[in-house]
Write a protein that holds these residues in place. Structure first.
Motif, PDB file in Angstrom:
ATOM      1  N   VAL A 227       0.832  -1.196   0.000  1.00 23.60           N
ATOM      2  CA  VAL A 227       0.000   0.000   0.000  1.00 23.60           C
ATOM      3  C   VAL A 227       0.871   1.253   0.000  1.00 23.60           C
ATOM      4  N   ALA A 228       0.244   2.348  -0.431  1.00 21.18           N
ATOM      5  CA  ALA A 228       1.011   3.581  -0.597  1.00 21.18           C
ATOM      6  C   ALA A 228       1.152   4.343   0.714  1.00 21.18           C
ATOM      7  N   SER A 229       0.196   4.174   1.616  1.00 19.72           N
ATOM      8  CA  SER A 229       0.254   4.972   2.831  1.00 19.72           C
ATOM      9  C   SER A 229       0.478   4.084   4.053  1.00 19.72           C
ATOM     10  N   PRO A 230       1.309   4.543   4.966  1.00 16.65           N
ATOM     11  CA  PRO A 230       1.511   3.763   6.197  1.00 16.65           C
ATOM     12  C   PRO A 230       0.215   3.639   7.004  1.00 16.65           C
ATOM     13  N   ARG A 231      -0.713   4.572   6.786  1.00 17.61           N
ATOM     14  CA  ARG A 231      -1.968   4.529   7.543  1.00 17.61           C
ATOM     15  C   ARG A 231      -2.833   3.324   7.172  1.00 17.61           C
ATOM     16  N   HIS A 232      -2.519   2.730   6.031  1.00 13.46           N
ATOM     17  CA  HIS A 232      -3.295   1.561   5.613  1.00 13.46           C
ATOM     18  C   HIS A 232      -2.565   0.261   5.907  1.00 13.46           C
ATOM     19  N   ALA A 233      -1.403   0.357   6.528  1.00 13.99           N
ATOM     20  CA  ALA A 233      -0.537  -0.825   6.570  1.00 13.99           C
ATOM     21  C   ALA A 233      -0.604  -1.575   7.894  1.00 13.99           C
ATOM     22  N   ASP A 234      -0.472  -2.915   7.791  1.00 10.64           N
ATOM     23  CA  ASP A 234      -0.330  -3.754   8.979  1.00 10.64           C
ATOM     24  C   ASP A 234       1.141  -4.034   9.251  1.00 10.64           C
ATOM     25  N   VAL A 235       1.886  -4.096   8.154  1.00 13.43           N
ATOM     26  CA  VAL A 235       3.288  -4.491   8.260  1.00 13.43           C
ATOM     27  C   VAL A 235       4.176  -3.411   7.665  1.00 13.43           C
ATOM     28  N   LEU A 236       5.264  -3.129   8.359  1.00 10.71           N
ATOM     29  CA  LEU A 236       6.268  -2.222   7.810  1.00 10.71           C
ATOM     30  C   LEU A 236       7.476  -3.077   7.415  1.00 10.71           C
ATOM     31  N   LEU A 237       7.751  -3.082   6.125  1.00 13.60           N
ATOM     32  CA  LEU A 237       8.855  -3.893   5.612  1.00 13.60           C
ATOM     33  C   LEU A 237      10.019  -2.941   5.412  1.00 13.60           C
ATOM     34  N   VAL A 238      11.086  -3.116   6.173  1.00 15.63           N
ATOM     35  CA  VAL A 238      12.174  -2.140   6.105  1.00 15.63           C
ATOM     36  C   VAL A 238      13.461  -2.775   5.603  1.00 15.63           C
ATOM     37  N   THR A 239      14.163  -2.060   4.731  1.00 18.57           N
ATOM     38  CA  THR A 239      15.467  -2.524   4.251  1.00 18.57           C
ATOM     39  C   THR A 239      16.513  -1.471   4.595  1.00 18.57           C
ATOM     40  N   GLY A 240      17.765  -1.865   4.514  1.00 21.77           N
ATOM     41  CA  GLY A 240      18.859  -0.907   4.727  1.00 21.77           C
ATOM     42  C   GLY A 240      19.284  -0.802   6.172  1.00 21.77           C
TER      43      GLY A 240
ATOM     44  N   GLU B  93       3.464  24.627  -4.208  1.00 17.94           N
ATOM     45  CA  GLU B  93       4.562  23.689  -4.019  1.00 17.94           C
ATOM     46  C   GLU B  93       3.991  22.316  -3.710  1.00 17.94           C
ATOM     47  N   ILE B  94       4.560  21.281  -4.309  1.00 13.54           N
ATOM     48  CA  ILE B  94       4.179  19.914  -3.936  1.00 13.54           C
ATOM     49  C   ILE B  94       5.428  19.208  -3.416  1.00 13.54           C
ATOM     50  N   PRO B  95       5.467  18.906  -2.132  1.00 12.33           N
ATOM     51  CA  PRO B  95       6.602  18.133  -1.637  1.00 12.33           C
ATOM     52  C   PRO B  95       6.302  16.641  -1.724  1.00 12.33           C
ATOM     53  N   VAL B  96       7.246  15.866  -2.208  1.00  9.25           N
ATOM     54  CA  VAL B  96       7.046  14.418  -2.326  1.00  9.25           C
ATOM     55  C   VAL B  96       8.247  13.699  -1.726  1.00  9.25           C
ATOM     56  N   GLY B  97       8.000  12.747  -0.865  1.00 15.40           N
ATOM     57  CA  GLY B  97       9.083  11.931  -0.341  1.00 15.40           C
ATOM     58  C   GLY B  97       9.633  12.479   0.969  1.00 15.40           C
ATOM     59  N   PRO B  98      10.658  11.864   1.535  1.00 12.06           N
ATOM     60  CA  PRO B  98      11.507  10.816   0.963  1.00 12.06           C
ATOM     61  C   PRO B  98      10.853   9.444   0.830  1.00 12.06           C
ATOM     62  N   VAL B  99       9.817   9.141   1.625  1.00 11.19           N
ATOM     63  CA  VAL B  99       9.184   7.837   1.479  1.00 11.19           C
ATOM     64  C   VAL B  99       8.141   7.948   0.373  1.00 11.19           C
ATOM     65  N   HIS B 100       8.294   7.123  -0.648  1.00  9.32           N
ATOM     66  CA  HIS B 100       7.386   7.210  -1.785  1.00  9.32           C
ATOM     67  C   HIS B 100       6.288   6.158  -1.710  1.00  9.32           C
ATOM     68  N   ALA B 101       5.354   6.269  -2.647  1.00  5.71           N
ATOM     69  CA  ALA B 101       4.224   5.348  -2.619  1.00  5.71           C
ATOM     70  C   ALA B 101       4.606   3.928  -3.005  1.00  5.71           C
TER      71      ALA B 101
END
Ligand code: SF4
Ligand code: SF4
Lengths: 293, 539
Positions: free
Chosen positions: A196-209, B168-176
């Motif tokens: 999903v695009a928004s964290p507000r819709h998410a159950d899981v946070l998949l993190v790398t790095g 202005e539209i700010p986008v990121g750093p976390v993208h969709a």
């Protein structure tokens, strides 16, 4: 038929591809495409374990044998600082290992690299291997894992599992593999898992790095924006421990330095199967946190 | 060297590198202009190193690549010191003449604390606003383990575009999507993009500093992880630099395997990019099909190298994997099947007006912009620049394969030149070029395999390095030229300095220019068609 010809002529002369066939007989081509779609085989894999997805050569996990190290420089050899020796015993941290295979080359009597992918764990400590204790994990077929995941998610969440992915400084290798989960071959959506695009819709946070310093705040904020219960899955050696990038001025040395991590998926990068296995564990976690309130 | 004569203190030649040490740093702008104007060369890297302990100063090397037939790099070298206590060393800026230098100079100010006098952009680049002042990570007296305190409350001053109706539209750093992090600040009028400012370095993880703490073989593993999908090209550039310092001759078979893997890397990544473009124009059938091919190539990678991303292919002095008859047959088979399918899919995509129309005239980068910014790779070629490191500075086994069939005969060359002039530098052009390169790469792999030498895969010579020896290594990745500068440490098994300049670092500024004639919804397409790595840029 004309379109067959167009395509045939392409086969004969690759350079023909440079000229667009835009203006060609597009209606025929259209029909051809439709029939092409109809004739497509099923590409999605049922069981990649017996196919060549996990080729024998693949470096996915390490097994330790109980042999006395004959060289004391073993720990210095590892670029990811995953090996520790005290002259008698070897301690290997799979969470740091980048699967370069150098240790097996140097001491094949101690290290055995295999293509096992069921490596993800819930507790960081479980990624530590000590010589003398063989791990006896079997392999489950991908399809079976996926089914289990689907059953669990629909039972627990009564809906699909929503994932938000965040790159906290990865080399992009792990992203390549996470993206691969969505291709028609692994097709993770059929198991009720979607990104999903928004964290507000998410159950899981998949993190790398390795949680780079410049991403630390954005990572925290993404996590804070998620509704409870929320599960954090650290994907790749970097996320588990900092990996090859370690703990430096520019990194924090692993996601668990920034967020509470529930599942660790080692590997550099882990295969799509390993990541799916990690998600399976994640659903277990959701269940547990629901019960515990 | 004509008029530069008396300003050059000494000149040193090392294989295809010419190093000119300037008598005084004030001559930097003049020397650089001279190289660009008189010798038709282009700035391709700016390397700084902290050599205060060994020679008492910071050394800057402005590396130029000579265009045309000759395979030569020229480095203008100058030294600078702190003139007084607490005063930062400085050099004159070359931004006026070389707009692309603005990023190099900002990077050097952040990492070394060397000021480029006259660079109008004084904002931080690598170290974001929350880093406290006075931290210069690449200086030798900075300990890599230092945890720098976080200054809060500071904000990065983006360029403000003001006027009626401008937002202005700010986008990121976390993208969709599942992509790397970066911040984009759009200034828009309605849907039209008036200005775009990119803010990167979110994935900065101290790669160059880390390399200085590693042994040579360990740094090789690090070089593979500069940008995971570019592992072969980057590790190749690293190995070649070391091999050049040591004058090692690498067995022919190893050189050929390097090229085979480099081309396999190009194929799977171009397939991924083309699939991404197809997704972004909203044609998912095309992307599904292309992604299947990409997966096939990645499975092939895993069989031949033990890693789906080809980690572990290169070794200093050769390669770490051998290709037996079975694997070679598998490569030929798989690439053939991929090619057949690929051609079908591409002819299908070309008949879709929804695909072609969205790509045509989208994200235009003109030849002039490409030249001024020193862009490389597919992006530069699509804008009409004739650059390809594999041909211009031949390395590995490329001299024995026909990399570039356009330059075979005078007729072909003429045709190609006309074709170059016609290129528009739009997303469609980049799409078509990638298609062409996939086919070319498969052909090159065939050529290499049919001519594979029966030889060792690793040199038997010991690596004869000298303390503080240095050289440039370079390769053409699927994104374009990657140049690494390696300086060996005193013990000959460590690195004194490792400067990495990937194709992404030079190509990123291109995106700000590319979107200027576009609307916001086209941004993902433009971004994908440029195929830039964040990690390779941020290091
Ligand atoms: S395979 Fe893992 S443990 Fe072995 S040397 Fe490489 S990183 Fe270290
Ligand atoms: S774990 Fe390996 S592949 Fe994944 S981000 Fe880290 S270095 Fe890259």
């Amino acid at each position: 038929m004309i379109c067959e010809e167009i395509i045939m002529s392409h086969k004969k002369d690759a350079s023909g591809l440079r000229n667009s066939v835009d203006s060609g007989d597009s209606k025929h081509v259209q029909t051809k495409i439709m029939s092409d779609i109809m004739r497509d085989d099923v590409e999605t894999i049922k069981d990649p374990v017996n196919g060549y997805t996990n080729s024998q050569e693949f470096r996915g996990s390490i097994t330790l044998f109980d042999a006395i190290p004959h060289q004391d420089s073993l720990d210095k050899l590892c670029a990811a600082k995953a090996i520790e020796t005290d002259g008698r015993n070897v301690r290997l941290d799979l969470g740091k290992c980048i699967m370069c295979g150098r240790c097996q080359q140097a001491a094949p009597d101690i290290f055995l690299i295999g293509s096992i992918f069921e490596t993800p764990v819930k507790v960081r400590q479980d990624l530590i291997r000590l010589s003398g204790k063989l791990d006896s994990q079997g392999q489950k077929p991908y399809e079976q894992m996926g089914k289990e995941l689907k059953e669990k998610t629909s039972k627990i969440l009564r809906r699909s599992l929503a994932i938000r992915e965040v790159d906290a400084g990865s080399c992009n290798g792990c992203e390549v593999e996470i993206t691969a989960l969505n291709n028609a071959i692994y097709d993770i959506e059929r198991f009720g898992v979607h990104f999903v695009a928004s964290p507000r819709h998410a159950d899981v946070l998949l993190v790398t790095g390795p949680a780079s310093r410049n991403m630390e705040i954005a990572l925290r904020r993404t996590f804070e924006a998620m509704p409870d219960p929320r599960i954090v899955v650290a994907v790749g050696a970097c996320a588990c421990s900092g990996g090859i990038f370690g703990d430096t001025y520019a990194t924090t040395g692993g996601i668990d330095k920034v967020l509470p991590v529930d599942i660790y998926v080692p590997g550099c990068p882990p295969t799509p199967q390993a990541i799916l296995y990690g998600l399976l564990l994640a659903v277990d976690r959701i269940e547990a946190s629901k019960i515990n309130g | 060297m004509g008029r530069m004569g008396e300003k050059v203190k000494s000149c040193l030649v090392n294989s295809n590198e010419v190093h000119m040490l300037l008598a005084d740093k004030s001559n930097i702008p003049e020397a650089c202009s001279y190289l660009q104007d008189e010798l038709a060369s282009k700035l391709c890297s700016l390397i700084s190193s902290d050599e205060r302990q060994t020679s008492g100063a910071f050394v800057l090397r402005y590396v130029f690549e000579v265009h045309g037939k000759e395979d030569v790099f020229i480095a203008v070298t100058a030294r600078t010191k702190e003139s007084a206590e607490n005063q930062l060393p400085s050099v004159p800026s070359i931004v006026k003449k070389f707009p692309l230098a603005v990023f190099y100079e900002r990077e050097i100010r952040d990492m070394f604390g060397i000021i480029a006098d006259g660079n109008p952009d004084a904002r931080p680049l690598v170290l974001h606003e929350h880093w406290s002042a006075g931290v210069y990570p690449l200086r030798k007296d900075f300990d890599i383990k230092t945890k720098v305190s976080r200054d809060t409350g500071k904000e990065y001053p983006f360029i403000k575009v003001e006027g009626e109706g401008i937002c202005e539209i700010p986008v990121g750093p976390v993208h969709a999507g599942i992509i790397e992090p970066g911040h984009f600040r759009f200034s828009v009028l309605g849907e039209n993009i008036i200005n775009l400012e990119t803010r990167l370095f979110y994935t900065h993880k101290g790669v160059e500093k880390l390399a200085e703490t590693m042994k040579l073989d360990q740094a090789l593993l690090l070089s593979e992880r500069i940008s995971g999908d570019e592992s072969v090209a980057n590790s190749l550039a690293y190995c070649q630099a070391l091999e050049k310092i040591a004058h090692t001759s690498v067995p022919k078979r190893a050189l050929q395997i390097r090229c085979i893997c480099a081309e396999m890397e190009r194929i799977y990544n171009h397939l991924g990019t083309l699939a991404g473009i197809s997704t972004d124009v909203g044609f998912s059938y095309g992307s599904a099909r292309l992604n299947i091919l990409k997966e096939r190539m990645m499975q092939l990678n895993s069989v031949i190298s033990g890693s789906r991303l080809l980690f572990g292919v290169n070794r200093i002095g050769g390669v770490g994997i051998d290709l037996d008859a079975e694997k070679l047959a598998m490569i030929i088979n798989t690439t053939q099947i991929v090619q057949e399918d690929f051609e079908k899919i591409i002819s299908m995509l070309r008949t879709k007006s929804s695909v072609v129309d969205r790509l045509r005239n989208t994200g235009i980068i003109s030849k002039k912009v490409a030249y001024d910014l020193g862009l490389v790779g597919v992006v530069a070629r699509a804008a009409g620049l004739d650059v390809d490191t594999r041909r211009d500075h031949p390395y590995a086994a490329y001299p024995t394969v026909s990399v570039d069939t356009h330059h075979d005969t005078p007729q072909n060359l003429m045709e190609y030149k006309v074709n170059l002039e016609k290129r528009k530098g739009d997303a469609l052009g980049r799409f078509e070029l990638r298609v062409e390169e996939v086919i070319d790469s498969i052909r090159m792999i065939d050529e290499l395999i049919s001519d594979l030498y029966d030889d060792n895969i690793l040199t038997t010579d010991t690596l004869r390095l000298e303390p503080y020896g240095y050289a440039l290594g370079y390769a053409e990745s699927h994104r374009g030229q990657t140049i690494h500068w390696v300086m060996v440490g005193q013990d000959c098994d460590s690195l004194f300095r490792y400067k990495i300049r990937t194709a992404s670092f030079v190509n990123w500024p291109g995106i700000e220019q590319a979107v200027l004639s576009d609307i916001v919804p086209d941004f993902p397409i433009v971004n994908k068609s440029l195929d830039l790595s964040y990690s390779g840029n941020d290091l």
